[in-house]
Each structure stands twice: as C-alpha cells, then as structure tokens.
Design an enzyme around this catalytic site. Structure first.
Site, PDB file in Angstrom:
ATOM      1  N   THR A  75      -1.196   6.259  -1.118  1.00 17.01           N
ATOM      2  CA  THR A  75      -0.330   6.696  -2.214  1.00 17.01           C
ATOM      3  C   THR A  75       0.438   5.502  -2.770  1.00 17.01           C
ATOM      4  OG1 THR A  75       1.477   7.196  -0.700  1.00 17.01           O
ATOM      5  CG2 THR A  75       0.003   9.012  -1.280  1.00 17.01           C
ATOM      6  N   SER A  84       3.591   2.991   6.296  1.00 15.68           N
ATOM      7  CA  SER A  84       2.962   2.962   4.963  1.00 15.68           C
ATOM      8  C   SER A  84       3.740   3.860   3.995  1.00 15.68           C
ATOM      9  CB  SER A  84       1.509   3.425   5.045  1.00 15.68           C
ATOM     10  OG  SER A  84       1.464   4.781   5.420  1.00 15.68           O
ATOM     11  N   HIS A  85       3.417   3.712   2.731  1.00 16.62           N
ATOM     12  CA  HIS A  85       4.111   4.443   1.674  1.00 16.62           C
ATOM     13  C   HIS A  85       4.045   5.953   1.895  1.00 16.62           C
ATOM     14  CE1 HIS A  85       4.495   6.194  -2.414  1.00 16.62           C
ATOM     15  NE2 HIS A  85       5.480   5.301  -2.478  1.00 16.62           N
ATOM     16  N   ALA A  86       2.841   6.472   2.164  1.00 15.55           N
ATOM     17  CA  ALA A  86       2.672   7.922   2.325  1.00 15.55           C
ATOM     18  C   ALA A  86       3.517   8.432   3.492  1.00 15.55           C
ATOM     19  CB  ALA A  86       1.197   8.240   2.554  1.00 15.55           C
ATOM     20  N   GLU A 100      10.889   2.674  -6.038  1.00 14.13           N
ATOM     21  CA  GLU A 100       9.683   1.845  -5.937  1.00 14.13           C
ATOM     22  C   GLU A 100       9.089   1.569  -7.304  1.00 14.13           C
ATOM     23  OE1 GLU A 100       6.893   2.928  -2.674  1.00 14.13           O
ATOM     24  OE2 GLU A 100       8.362   4.493  -2.404  1.00 14.13           O
TER      25      GLU A 100
END
Lengths: 111, 584
Positions: free
Chosen positions: A46, A69-71, B167
């Site tokens: 993601t 991680s982002h997800a 972000e």
C-alpha cells in the site's frame, strides 16, 4: 482447487484480529474505485495513494512488507486485521473470492 | 590497555549508533516499497546542501544570541529533528567539523524537545514532562468509549486518514507532521498522545489551503497495550490502537470536539479532502515529486527562517541537480543479510558517522595539516609552497596547466586567507577527476616534505597545534623508543597530557611494526578509523612504518628540522630532544 478452510497464504501477522470478506485485488491506485465497503484489499503493497481503498477495506493483505511496512502501520491505526509479506497474494487470490484473514497468525484461508 | 575514547563524543556516538539500529530495523522490517520513490534517490541530492543550510541557520541563530531553547522550540516536533539523521550517510562534501557541529546541536535540540530523553532510549517520546501530563489529563474532559463506543471508529478513521495525509504531504517522513508521544504512565493508566502538526503547508502544497484544520490533538487513555515509540517516531504496538483505547479527548486547532455529529462531520470533511488531494497527487510527474521531496526538508526549517527574518530558500538549482541525478548510476547498498545484527549495525554506523568520513585520503589529510600549519605559523608562505611544487615536479606542460588552473581558481580567489585557500584546494584535488594522478602525487609529495619541515614549532605552538588537530577529531598517539616515563613526564610538564590518548613505547620489547599493529588493534576495538589517528614520532623511518599501516603521522624533534628554527636543538637523540622540550 482451493479447498474451503484451507490456508492458502502465510505471511506476517501485522495487525491482530480476524475478518471475513470478498477479495478485491488492486494492482495500482488507479483501480481504487473497484473496491466496495467491507471487501478485503489485496495488493502488492500500500501507499498513501490507496487511501480511498484502504478506508473501505475490512482487512489488508499484501505481497511484500514487514511489521514496519506501510500497510502494517495503517492497519494497526485503523484497527483492521492485516497480513503482510504474503508473497503471491495478488496472484493466488482473485476478485470476489471469500477469504478469512487472521492477523494474529498471519494466515489467509478460503472461507 | 585500550585507548580511552574521548568523552565529548559519547553523545554523538550514541546518536549514530541509535540511527544505525533504526536503519537496520527499518531495512529488515519495512520490506520494501516506498512512496513516491525510494529515499535512496533523494538523499544523495539533498544531504549536503541541507546540512550546509542547517549549519548556517544554527550558526546564525547562535550569532544572533538565540538561546538553544528558543532554537529548539522552533523545530516544534522532535521527530523532524530525528528524521534529519537519515541523511548522514549521504553527506559526502560536508566539512567534518560542520557535520559534527550540526550533530551535536541536533542532540541538544532533541534533549530539550524530549525532556532530557533525546534518543528515546526507553522507547518513549517524552514531549510532555510528568507535570504536564498530570495537568493536561486532570484538566481534559475525556469521553468514555465504553459508554460511548460510537466514537471509537470515528477516532480511528480520522487518525488513519491523518496518517495517510501526513505521508501524502511529507512522503517517507510523516514524522514531519505526525507527532505521537508518550506512552506516559499515570496512576495505572497508559496515556498516549496523537498529534498532527502543519496540516496546511501551503508553501509546499498550495492546495492544502482548504484543509479543515492545521493541528490535531488526541489525548488517549489506553489499557493492555504495549506501545513503543522509536527515536525517529516510528510506532510499534502489540495490538491495534482502537482495541485498547478506553477514553479519548480530541482537539482541532485547540478547540475541543466532544459532539458525535461534529466529529462525524469532521471525519467526512477530512476524508473528502484527503481523497481529492490523493487524486490530485496522481497527476504529479515523478520529477515534480522529486522537487517536492527536496522542498519538504527546507520547509521543515520554516520556523527557523521566520525567527531569523529570512525567506525559505532551497539553496541550489533543483532542476539542474535532478538532471545530474538521472544520469548517475545509483549504487545499491551492500546487503546486510549475511551479517549478524551487531555486525550490520556496526557497519551502518561506520557508514553514517560523519566523523569516520572526515578525510577521504592521505592527500586530503595532508592538505588539512598544511591548513593547520598555515593558521599557526605566520611564516608559512603559500605562494612559495606552490612555486616549489611546480619547480620540483616532473610534470608535462599540459599537466602544469591543470595545476595552474587549480591554482588560480582555488587560491588566488581567496588571497589573504591561506587556510581557506588550502581547504579549497584540498577539496578540489580530492574530487576533481580530470586531474592526473601524477599531479596529485606531485603536490602530495611536496606537502609531505613541507609537513616535515614546517611542523617544527616551539612548545606553545606544539600545544596549539595538537589542540587544533584534536578539535578536528584526530586521536593523537605517540610512538617512540624513548622510555614511557620520559615521554609521560614531558607531556605532563608541558601541559600536553590531555591531547595525547596513548603513548606506545618500544621499551616493552615491541618494535616498529609490532607497535603499530598493537595500536591498530586498540583502534579496531574502539571503532576508530586509522585515518583518524595521528601518530607522533621523532624518527622518519618510524613514520614510514606508520604510513605502511595506513596511519597518518607527525614528525617531531628531528635534528634537521629543529636546527635552523626557533629553538636551537642539536641533539639527534630523541630522549634528549624530549628533555630539552621539557625545559623550554
């Protein structure tokens, strides 16, 4: 042939909890509109560009990524189950398939 | 016995060690995939100009008598300050003393913003003191989420949206906006604060002007959750936040949000804006995003520019740099997979620690030394020095041409400031590819001879010289065949003890190469790079040995050097030289 109840993918459980739902595979953010409320977002990884899709998802499964991680971070924030690093999730799973995502064990089962 | 590490560096050591751990962990647990591009592409372009600008602004603040407290407050969010440290490994041209200054200031700033806990060693981001936590929780009306569970999902949604938005705005550095702090422990409760700042950065993204608010704050009371906040603001939690959140208190732009309908409207407004901005962002080209990526860092310094009455500036031509970037081959970092965690962290630390990159080659070190001499020795004549180089060299005419060009470009323009000239020519020789190796060798040889000839100084000068070299980060050691006691006495009598880390004396039976090997073993144990060690000896042949071991050296006390200068020495024997220096 995918047998009901069988574990078809194993990755890292990055956000705990269980969620059942239909798969929606998104390969790029341009496909965001494809997903419907409550579906399980399956993608390579993601990014913020998946925001509209993430906010509809009941769980996230990604091909790559680890605990940071982002997800993983986003799922813990949103409070939905997440399995990352499931390697070939986007190839193995197809749109509309019913799966059970277990964020504690890091597994994806056919439901 | 090992060398004693210099205590003034312990905080800087900790900074680079902490960063090395973070880089290792993110490398291992992130798993790849960055939006909009890998920081590996941006950081090499950004690191040097950003640190140089930060250095300038910090110096300027100091000169304008701003207190470090005032400067620290202008950064607002310690995560921003911590994030800057990701750039160290890419700063290739930053003068080491400037790098060290910036690193030490960043630590001071973090100490202030994190209430004396700069490295978040206990995995807490302690922006609030215990007193503030007590006051804020006592004065804040909380919404009980057991009684009002309908709030929980909305809180989770708005914070997820803001994380994604941060972000979107700040790329891989959401910590430029996201300021989560705590966990604080108060009367058996876990207090964790989620704050987002700078949500309308219009200088950076003009479209953010219509975002519903600029500052978001939630004070949450949690149960049965283990939250860790790492040095750079990375959050780890052993369960999803909403599952453990028991009570909440929300503020937008300092106004409380306590009504469910208001909160729902707010979440809808945020979601709609973030979705629109996401769509907009998809239309940006990669080049546009690269430019924004560079601007993000300079934007984070806006409060400092404001305080100094300056406009924000990106001090280089971005499009030109990007052109160069696209041509350059991108190097892949060496894999850490085959290393143990400790080995990997050690390797990363060495690659990011600006002090270990102090000087690139023996030639550059030579220039640095000449700089010190020029500064301390009023008789040093740079013109004379360069003429001698030209005269004694066996350069071809075109090579002489290259040398003269360097001369005019890098020395004549700085006439009257020999130290500056030397620094510049040193850098020029170190990085200019067009210069033939022979030219560099020729200049370097002459410098080495000059070092030997000019490093003769009376004792006050020697003290000053060693002090200056120590300031520049060299670890100073003496190698000698003179009895240890004699050297120690000499150092003590002349007030030189504090400059010298260790005396390696041959009297214990170790000679020549063995002495240097033992020195190198000590250095390895302390992670000191050989090029940061300055060997002081009284015999040229020993210094040749030092050179063979990759060490740099300073010759003191030999007859040929001393006889014609300020002190009338005639002794060839180094023991006598030490004794005479003692008396001087």
């Amino acid at each position: 042939m995918k047998a009901k109840g069988s574990t078809i993918l194993k990755g890292t459980g990055a956000s705990s909890g269980e969620a059942k739902g239909e798969v929606c595979v998104l390969l790029t953010p341009e496909e965001n509109r494809k997903i419907r409320q409550g579906e399980i977002l399956v993608t390579r990884m993601t990014t913020p560009l998946f925001t509209p899709a993430i906010m509809q998802a009941s769980a996230i499964v990604t091909d790559i990524g680890g605990y940071l991680s982002h997800a993983a971070i986003i799922a813990r924030e949103l409070g939905i189950p997440c399995v990352v690093g499931a390697k070939e999730a986007t190839k193995v799973l197809s749109d509309g398939e019913e799966i059970l995502v277990n964020g504690n064990e890091g597994t994806v089962k056919i439901f | 016995m090992g060398m004693k590490a210099l205590s003034k560096y312990s905080d800087i050591d900790k900074l680079f060690h902490t960063m090395a751990e973070i880089i290792y962990e993110t490398e291992m647990a992130h798993g790849g995939g960055f939006w909009p591009f890998s920081p590996m592409r941006l950081h090499p372009i950004l690191a040097d100009p950003f640190f140089r600008e930060l250095y300038r602004l910090l110096k300027e603040s100091e000169e304008r008598s701003f207190t470090i407290e005032e400067t620290a407050r202008s950064f607002i969010n310690p995560n921003r300050v911590a994030d800057y440290n990701f750039l160290w490994g890419f700063a290739r041209e930053l003068p080491p003393e400037e790098g060290e200054y910036v690193a030490s200031k960043l630590i001071e700033i973090l100490k202030i913003l994190r209430n004396g806990n700069p490295f978040s060693e206990d995995d807490r981001n302690t922006i609030w003191s215990d007193k503030v936590v007590k006051e804020r929780t006592a004065s804040t009306p909380f919404i009980d989420l057991v009684e009002h569970p309908e709030f929980k999902e909305l809180v989770a949604r708005v914070e997820t949206l803001l994380t994604l938005y941060a972000e979107l705005l700040y790329f891989v550095f959401p910590g430029f906006s996201r300021m989560y702090h705590g966990p604080y422990h108060l009367d058996g409760k876990i207090v964790f604060v989620k704050e987002f700042i700078d949500l309308r950065p219009t200088w950076l993204w003009s479209f953010t002007e219509d975002f519903p608010f600029s500052h978001f704050l939630e004070v949450g009371l949690y149960k049965d959750i283990n939250i860790k906040v790492r040095f750079v603001g990375l959050i780890e939690a052993d369960r999803p936040f909403p599952q453990a959140l028991k009570s909440t208190s929300l503020f937008v732009d300092d106004k409380p949000v306590r009504d469910l309908a208001n909160l729902k409207n707010l979440v809808d407004a945020v979601e709609s804006k973030v979705n629109n901005y996401t769509q907009l962002m998809m239309s940006y080209s990669e080049k546009d995003l690269m430019i924004q990526g560079i601007k993000i860092f300079f934007y984070s310094l806006k409060p400092l520019y404001d305080a100094l009455g300056e406009d924000i500036q990106v001090p280089f031509d971005i499009s030109h740099v990007l052109k160069r970037e696209s041509k350059e081959k991108r190097k892949r970092p060496k894999s850490l997979d085959d290393l143990t965690k400790e080995e990997a962290i050690k390797r990363i630390k060495q690659s990011i620690d600006i002090r270990f990159r102090k000087l690139k080659s023996i030639r550059v070190i030579a220039f640095d030394f000449i700089g010190v001499i020029a500064e301390l020795n009023k008789d040093f004549n740079l013109n004379e020095f360069m003429r001698t180089v030209a005269k004694n060299s066996n350069l071809k005419e075109n090579e002489k041409g290259i040398l003269s060009r360097a001369w005019y470009e890098h020395i004549e323009t700085h006439r009257g400031d020999p130290l500056e000239s030397i620094k510049r020519i040193g850098k020029f020789f170190a990085k200019t590819k067009e210069l033939d190796r022979k030219v560099i060798d020729c200049v370097g040889r002459e410098i080495e001879e000059q070092i030997a000839a000019e490093f003769y100084l009376p004792i006050d000068g020697l003290r000053e010289l060693l002090g200056e070299l120590q300031q520049r980060g060299y670890t100073l050691v003496i190698t000698t065949h003179v009895p240890y006691k004699t050297v120690k006495k000499f150092l003590m009598v002349n007030d030189l003890e504090s400059f010298i880390t260790k005396v390696y004396s041959a009297e214990g039976g170790k000679v020549g190469g063995e002495l240097y090997q033992s020195l190198l073993d000590d250095a390895k144990e302390l992670s000191i790079q050989p090029l940061d060690i300055l060997v002081i000896d009284d015999q040229t042949k020993n210094l040749e040995k030092a050179k063979e071991h990759g060490l740099i050296s300073l010759l003191i006390g030999s007859y040929d050097i001393l006889k014609s200068k300020h002190i009338d020495f005639t002794a060839r024997n180094s023991e006598e030289i030490f004794k005479k220096l003692e008396r001087t």
